[in-house]
Design a protein around this motif. Structure first.
Motif, short mmCIF file in Angstrom:
data_model
loop_
_atom_site.label_atom_id
_atom_site.label_comp_id
_atom_site.label_asym_id
_atom_site.label_seq_id
_atom_site.Cartn_x
_atom_site.Cartn_y
_atom_site.Cartn_z
N LEU A 259 0.77 -1.23 -0.08
CA LEU A 259 0.13 -0.04 -0.12
C LEU A 259 0.73 1.32 0.04
O LEU A 259 0.46 2.48 -0.28
CB LEU A 259 -0.81 -0.10 1.24
N HIS A 260 2.16 1.18 0.28
CA HIS A 260 3.12 2.25 0.16
C HIS A 260 4.04 1.98 -0.77
O HIS A 260 3.79 2.12 -1.70
CB HIS A 260 3.84 2.22 1.79
N GLY A 261 5.28 1.95 -0.54
CA GLY A 261 6.48 1.80 -1.44
C GLY A 261 6.07 0.55 -2.56
O GLY A 261 6.96 0.58 -3.63
N GLY B 205 -4.48 6.69 -6.08
CA GLY B 205 -5.08 6.85 -4.93
C GLY B 205 -4.04 7.36 -3.88
O GLY B 205 -2.92 7.17 -4.26
C1 SDX Z 1 2.92 5.88 -1.51
O1 SDX Z 1 1.54 9.00 2.20
C2 SDX Z 1 2.36 9.01 1.25
O2 SDX Z 1 2.73 10.30 1.08
C3 SDX Z 1 2.90 7.98 0.44
C4 SDX Z 1 3.71 8.06 -0.70
C5 SDX Z 1 5.05 8.73 -0.44
O3 SDX Z 1 5.45 9.37 -1.25
O4 SDX Z 1 5.71 8.34 0.58
O5 SDX Z 1 3.03 9.20 -1.60
C6 SDX Z 1 3.91 6.79 -1.44
O6 SDX Z 1 2.79 5.03 -0.78
C7 SDX Z 1 1.74 6.16 -2.72
C8 SDX Z 1 0.60 5.33 -2.73
C9 SDX Z 1 0.79 4.02 -3.20
N1 SDX Z 1 -0.17 2.84 -3.06
C10 SDX Z 1 -1.03 2.36 -3.86
O7 SDX Z 1 -1.15 2.81 -5.20
C11 SDX Z 1 -1.84 1.10 -3.60
C12 SDX Z 1 -3.17 1.56 -4.15
N2 SDX Z 1 -3.87 2.93 -3.54
C13 SDX Z 1 -4.50 2.32 -2.06
O8 SDX Z 1 -4.43 1.32 -1.48
C14 SDX Z 1 -4.80 3.67 -1.33
O9 SDX Z 1 -5.47 4.59 -2.53
C15 SDX Z 1 -3.94 4.35 -0.53
C16 SDX Z 1 -3.42 3.34 0.44
C17 SDX Z 1 -2.89 4.89 -1.26
C18 SDX Z 1 -4.73 5.36 0.19
O10 SDX Z 1 -5.56 4.71 1.25
P1 SDX Z 1 -6.48 5.64 2.19
O11 SDX Z 1 -6.09 6.86 2.12
O12 SDX Z 1 -6.80 5.02 3.28
O13 SDX Z 1 -7.81 5.63 1.15
P2 SDX Z 1 -9.02 4.41 1.46
O14 SDX Z 1 -8.35 3.06 1.24
O15 SDX Z 1 -9.90 4.61 2.36
O16 SDX Z 1 -9.83 4.44 0.07
C19 SDX Z 1 -10.94 5.42 -0.02
C20 SDX Z 1 -12.01 4.89 -1.18
C21 SDX Z 1 -12.26 3.30 -0.65
O17 SDX Z 1 -13.56 3.13 -1.34
P3 SDX Z 1 -14.84 3.51 -0.39
O18 SDX Z 1 -14.78 2.66 1.03
O19 SDX Z 1 -14.90 5.14 -0.21
O20 SDX Z 1 -16.15 2.74 -1.23
O21 SDX Z 1 -11.33 4.62 -2.29
C22 SDX Z 1 -11.19 3.26 -2.61
C23 SDX Z 1 -11.29 2.87 -1.37
O22 SDX Z 1 -11.83 1.23 -1.52
N3 SDX Z 1 -9.70 3.36 -2.98
C24 SDX Z 1 -9.50 2.36 -4.20
C25 SDX Z 1 -8.00 2.60 -4.34
N4 SDX Z 1 -7.61 3.50 -3.50
C26 SDX Z 1 -8.63 3.85 -2.93
N5 SDX Z 1 -10.25 1.67 -4.91
C27 SDX Z 1 -9.72 0.87 -6.02
N6 SDX Z 1 -8.30 1.26 -6.41
C28 SDX Z 1 -7.62 1.80 -5.64
N7 SDX Z 1 -6.16 1.94 -5.90
#
Ligand code: SDX
Length: 429
Positions: free
Chosen positions: A265-267, A307
């Protein structure tokens, strides 16, 4: 502090809370006296609404897609700076003058040269060990070889010595482990090369055949590292701060940060994005079908690289990377079908209400994997490159934590387990 206050009334008792407004008009309520005056604590699992510190290092505006290191826009740093200069800026708060820049580069160069018996550690790991596991271990091993540098410091040689050791030797350790795993000997750090070019040399040079680092490759790797240098109090940086707050040394704090960054979920997402794109390509899945799966919670599928906890608009790093990937693919004459799939997924998601309504946009990891793949970096090392880029940010936060004299981090909790109960002998259970 600002002169605005909040009033909290609970169970007939009212207290005033101070507020603090930052440079960009973000305001936080100061609850440092809450428990002492009311017995109450706040509850904020995953800290989505909780500031752990004040910081001068990085500013993100999630709504506007802004990222600045020490006030400088990431776009301008990518265009005009280089990674070591950006690392200095992130660490010390100002762009280095010529002398400072030269001293910093020399400090890193002079710290290169892994301890001779590290090769034993590289050989000891299973050849298929996850590179983030070996990197986290090897950074901790550096603590065993630098026992004079285990104190807490944030200035002078006591700070720069472990800083330079980690920045120089992380390249040698990461590339050395890769080469040992494929039956080759580690290469020697070349102080004539830039930081980015050195990594490519350490990875791919062969005896008598130095790896030719094309300018487009050097620029792409340097830019990748700049884009990853810091990012406020994300999961891994917060980990480094909490470990450092116990007055643990820089090596163990960075090693802990590597562990946190590894998570998908992070790097770890940059590896997952490529695996996702490969599966779509190899299995002939229509991108529209994959997007449909990512919207359906019952599938457990996410559109990896999409996201962000803070960005509710385009991650500015993703914008820069998307252009850079096109440049590198063209410069290297690579036609990577994964890029086309990535662009199709992005286009679909950006016009789909599921993603739009949830403010889900490409983040730094969405295009970075395609860039690293074009540079021949093995997929299981993508997050290692993220870690290498993030090390200056982690160390800058470690340094700031100690310049602020912050106490050891120790969150509270609300206990929801069993009330007092008597022990039951085994025969009576
Ligand atoms: C990094 O924090 C930082 O700064 C991190 C970073 C850095 O430089 O250090 O930027 C690096 O970690 C980038 C993120 C990399 N991770 C991913 O790409 C993994 C996929 N993304 C998700 O797992 C998610 O978007 C997160 C972990 C990045 C954020 O999670 P949050 O803030 O806890 O958001 P959430 O899980 O509560 O999502 C909100 C909604 C949910 O749906 P509902 O409950 O509202 O119906 O959005 C949906 C989630 O299910 N959702 C997604 C999604 N990301 C969020 N649905 C499908 N695909 C996705 N990628």
């Amino acid at each position: 502090m600002s002169d605005k206050k909040a009033t909290l009334t609970y169970d007939g008792k009212t207290i005033e809370l101070d507020s603090l407004t930052g440079t960009e008009n973000e305001t936080g309520l100061d609850i440092t006296k809450l428990r002492a005056e009311t017995g109450l604590i706040t509850l904020d699992p995953a800290y989505g609404n909780t500031g752990s510190c004040t910081s001068d290092i990085t500013f993100i505006d999630g709504g506007k897609g802004i990222l600045r290191y020490r006030g400088y826009a990431i776009e301008e740093l990518c265009e005009k700076s280089d990674f070591l200069e950006t690392a200095f800026l992130v660490l010390y708060g100002h762009l280095p003058n010529s002398e400072e820049k030269e001293t910093f580069k020399t400090g890193v160069n002079d710290a290169a040269g892994m301890p001779s018996d590290i090769i034993g550690h590289l050989n000891a790991f299973p050849k298929d060990a996850p590179p983030m596991a070996t990197l986290s271990s090897l950074i901790s091993v550096l603590a065993a070889h630098n026992t004079d540098d285990l104190g807490v410091a944030y200035e002078g040689e006591s700070f720069t010595k472990p800083l330079y050791t980690i920045m120089a030797q992380v390249l040698e350790l990461a590339a050395g482990q890769y080469r040992v795993n494929i039956g080759k000997t580690p290469n020697t750090y070349n102080p004539e090369l830039s930081y980015a070019a050195n990594f490519m040399h350490l990875m791919f040079s062969e005896p008598g055949q130095p790896y030719e680092v094309l300018p487009a490759v050097e620029k792409a790797m340097d830019l990748f590292l700049i884009l990853h240098a810091d990012h406020e109090q994300n999961c891994s940086t917060s980990t480094v701060r909490i470990v450092g707050s116990s007055q643990s040394n820089l090596f163990s704090s960075v090693s802990a940060g590597i562990g946190a960054l590894w998570g998908p979920l992070h790097g770890g997402a940059n590896c997952e994005v490529i695996k996702m794109l490969n599966s779509i390509y190899n299995d002939g899945i229509a991108p529209s079908d994959f997007v449909a799966k990512a919207k359906d919670k019952s599938t457990g599928v996410k559109l990896m690289g999409f996201g962000h906890r803070v960005y509710k608009n385009f991650d500015p790093r993703a914008k820069v990377l998307k252009v850079q990937v096109d440049n590198v693919l063209e410069a290297l004459n690579i036609d990577d079908p994964l890029m086309g799939i990535a662009k199709e997924l992005e286009e679909m998601a950006r016009s789909d209400s599921y993603f739009v309504d949830r403010n889900l946009y490409p983040n730094v990891d969405f295009y970075s994997g395609i860039l690293l793949k074009a540079l021949n970096i093995p997929i299981d090392m993508f997050t290692v490159l993220f870690a290498i880029g993030r090390i200056p940010g982690w160390i800058a936060n470690y340094r700031e934590l100690h310049t602020q004299g912050q106490r050891i981090g120790r969150p509270r909790q609300i206990y929801t387990g069993s009330a007092l109960r008597d022990y039951v002998d085994l025969e009576n259970r």
